[in-house]
Design a protein around this motif. Structure first.
Motif, short mmCIF file in Angstrom:
data_model
loop_
_atom_site.label_atom_id
_atom_site.label_comp_id
_atom_site.label_asym_id
_atom_site.label_seq_id
_atom_site.Cartn_x
_atom_site.Cartn_y
_atom_site.Cartn_z
N VAL A 224 -28.07 -13.29 -8.42
CA VAL A 224 -28.83 -14.48 -8.10
C VAL A 224 -28.51 -15.55 -9.13
N TYR A 237 -36.20 -19.26 -16.24
CA TYR A 237 -35.28 -18.35 -15.57
C TYR A 237 -34.83 -17.25 -16.51
N HIS A 240 -36.60 -13.88 -17.03
CA HIS A 240 -36.50 -12.80 -16.06
C HIS A 240 -35.54 -11.72 -16.58
N THR A 243 -31.01 -11.39 -17.02
CA THR A 243 -30.60 -12.76 -16.73
C THR A 243 -29.82 -13.34 -17.90
N GLN A 253 -28.66 -13.81 -12.64
CA GLN A 253 -29.31 -12.53 -12.79
C GLN A 253 -28.61 -11.52 -11.90
N THR A 255 -29.40 -7.75 -10.44
CA THR A 255 -30.50 -6.79 -10.40
C THR A 255 -30.44 -5.97 -9.12
N THR A 261 -36.58 -11.08 -9.16
CA THR A 261 -35.91 -12.35 -9.36
C THR A 261 -36.88 -13.50 -9.18
N TRP A 262 -36.34 -14.68 -9.22
CA TRP A 262 -37.17 -15.88 -9.10
C TRP A 262 -37.19 -16.44 -7.69
#
Ligand SMILES: [Zn+2]
Ligand SMILES: [Zn+2]
Lengths: 263, 264
Positions: A224, A237, A240, A243, A253, A255, A261-262
């Motif tokens: 992401v 950000y 997280h 990241t 990021q 994951t 995530t955001w």
């Protein structure tokens, strides 16, 4: 069966200006806008119940400062109030038979997108595994990536661009257009009575078509990326997990869990 | 059939002060004015449906800072909200069977005209189209008449008595519904709103039924549109339009075959 509705505000019929959506004070224009999206949520809930009289419906108000008028919300609907007070996936679990995404706007940078944005005003764009996404794709991917099994998004309502984006992601998804985007703060709004009737009919159709509408599944791991406008802080950000800073304006990021995530 | 409603705020019943119309903030006075206009729109809409059950209605809120309370507006109709940022012909197309103009005020300079103005109430002294003085009503009616091969007729106008007279002078066949009698810049004798609403409903239905017999205001091109400012105001804002020429310190003119490309 359990059904999940998430609402945003900017894509609702007769909503087209930031003053209707933003800020902490519930002034007249925001109250107006809340009534519009709440009526759309009620029409959708009525359609779900038409098709499934024992429906157990949970609605999450996904608009940052809130967009649902609780006093007008259908009393048969369970309600998770607004914004970021609960962590992703915002009450959505794999037990839900399907999700409905209402009030959807186009993503940041969409030409002539009415109230187009992605999360915040300083976001140039988000990317998921290399594909540019907005809030809609983010939420659909989150529903499709739940650890205990995917939940399909069955119905999307919002402006014409948001509906087109939904079809690009999942051609089978049902959509209801609320307005034609003309400019950043301008739209030609369809008659609310028509929008409400279509929401009710399409929500019922979506319940019936549930098994024919695939979830939006993006294969893990997830990469992401967020790119912000010049001078914006990446701090939020970077808090997280997994990241890293790619450059001054970009965070990335990687994951296995999308709700970490955001998006 | 498709119908188009253009609304302004100053001509609505029980609206007669600038502080009801000029303010951007939603003050109690502005909210009240918006409710009054919205009730008039809903009455006219009802009349259109009476005459045409399949009516497809689009309303454009033509008052700069917004004159419609969207929460009270009939939910069967489509909407283009507020004024700024939108260009002519404001969602009106040649497919519309008729245009209704509600909440209309008289043109700038009209003696005893309540809230009389032309476009900008602070800056504009007069507009002329092909030499003839026009207000917002005349300008929009002529523009509607240029669309397509036939033009869209202006079938109903509501507003104060002078706005109605202005409409009749231009379009003898037009249906009118007076909302008030103008007595001065910020003074009027308002008719009973209930009477205005029932007239609007009835006349909108009658106008829709007669639409095919109401001629569009169809002037032949080219069009010469001239704007003259009040003393102390310049024409800079107009000069960005294609073909606009400055005539003197406060007068600007454009000659065109396409009125929708102007500030009309
Ligand atoms: Zn939002
Ligand atoms: Zn006005």
């Amino acid at each position: 069966m359990k059904w999940y509705i998430m609402t945003d505000l900017e894509g609702a019929c007769r909503v087209e200006r930031w003053v209707q959506c933003d800020g902490s004070e519930l002034h007249y224009e925001r109250l107006e806008a809340r009534r519009f999206i709440t009526a759309e949520a009620n029409a959708t809930a009525a359609g779900i119940i038409d098709a499934d009289p024992d429906a157990d419906i949970v609605l999450w108000d996904g608009h940052g400062p809130g967009c649902i008028d609780p006093s007008l919300l259908d009393p048969r609907v369970s309600f998770i109030p607004h914004g970021w007070r609960i962590p992703a996936p915002f009450g959505l679990t794999s037990e839900f038979a399907g999700a409905f995404v209402l009030g959807t706007h186009s993503r940041a940078g969409t030409p002539n997108g009415c109230l187009a944005h992605t999360m915040a005003g300083n976001v140039i764009g988000y990317w998921l595994n290399g594909r540019e996404i907005g809030e809609l794709a983010g939420r659909m991917a989150m529903a499709g990536g739940l650890p205990d099994g995917p939940v399909p998004v069955l119905l999307v309502s919002g402006c014409n661009f948001a509906c087109a984006e939904a079809h690009e992601l999942v051609p089978e998804v049902l959509t209801v257009e609320t307005k034609l985007s003309l400019a950043p703060e301008r739209a030609q709004h369809r008659p609310p009575a028509t929008v409400h009737a279509e929401l009710r009919a399409q929500a019922a159709a979506a319940v019936h078509a549930r098994d024919d509408i695939p979830p939006f599944v993006v294969p893990a791991p997830y990469t992401v990326r967020a790119k912000l406008t010049e001078g914006s802080s990446l701090d939020w950000y970077l808090r997280h997990p997994h990241t890293t800073r790619i450059d001054e304006q970009t965070a990335e990021q990687v994951t296995a869990n999308l709700y970490e995530t955001w998006i | 059939m498709k119908w188009y409603i253009l609304t302004d705020l100053e001509g609505a019943c029980r609206v007669n002060r600038w502080d009801q119309t000029r303010v951007d903030e939603l003050t109690p006075d502005k909210l009240y004015a918006r409710r009054m206009l919205t009730a008039e729109i809903n009455a006219a809409v009802q009349g259109l449906y009476d005459a045409d059950h399949e009516a497809e209605i689009l309303v454009w809120d033509g008052h700069g800072n917004g004159g419609i309370d969207n929460t009270l507006l009939d939910e069967r109709i489509a909407l283009i909200a507020r004024g700024s940022g939108i260009r002519p012909p404001y969602g009106l197309t040649a497919e519309h069977a008729g245009m209704l103009v509600l909440g209309q005020h008289p043109m700038a300079g009209t003696p005893r005209g309540t809230l009389a103005h032309t476009y900008s109430s602070r800056t504009v002294e007069e507009y002329r189209l092909n030499g003839q003085p026009v207000g917002e009503l005349g300008a929009r009616a002529v523009m509607a008449g240029t669309l397509g091969t036939r033009g869209v007729p202006t079938i109903l106008v509501s507003g104060d008595d002078l706005a109605c007279a202005e409409a009749r002078a231009l379009i003898p066949e037009v249906y009118v519904v007076p909302t008030k009698t103008s007595l001065g810049e910020e003074l009027a004798e308002h008719r009973a709103p209930a009477a205005v609403y029932s007239d609007l409903r009835e006349q909108a239905a009658a106008a829709a039924r007669a639409a095919a017999n109401i001629p569009p205001v169809r002037w032949a091109p080219p069009y010469t549109l001239r704007a003259r400012m009040k003393e102390g105001f310049g024409v800079e804002g107009y000069l960005r339009y294609d073909g606009a020429t400055q005539i003197d310190e406060r007068t600007v003119e454009v000659v065109t075959d396409d009125l929708t490309k102007t500030w009309i």
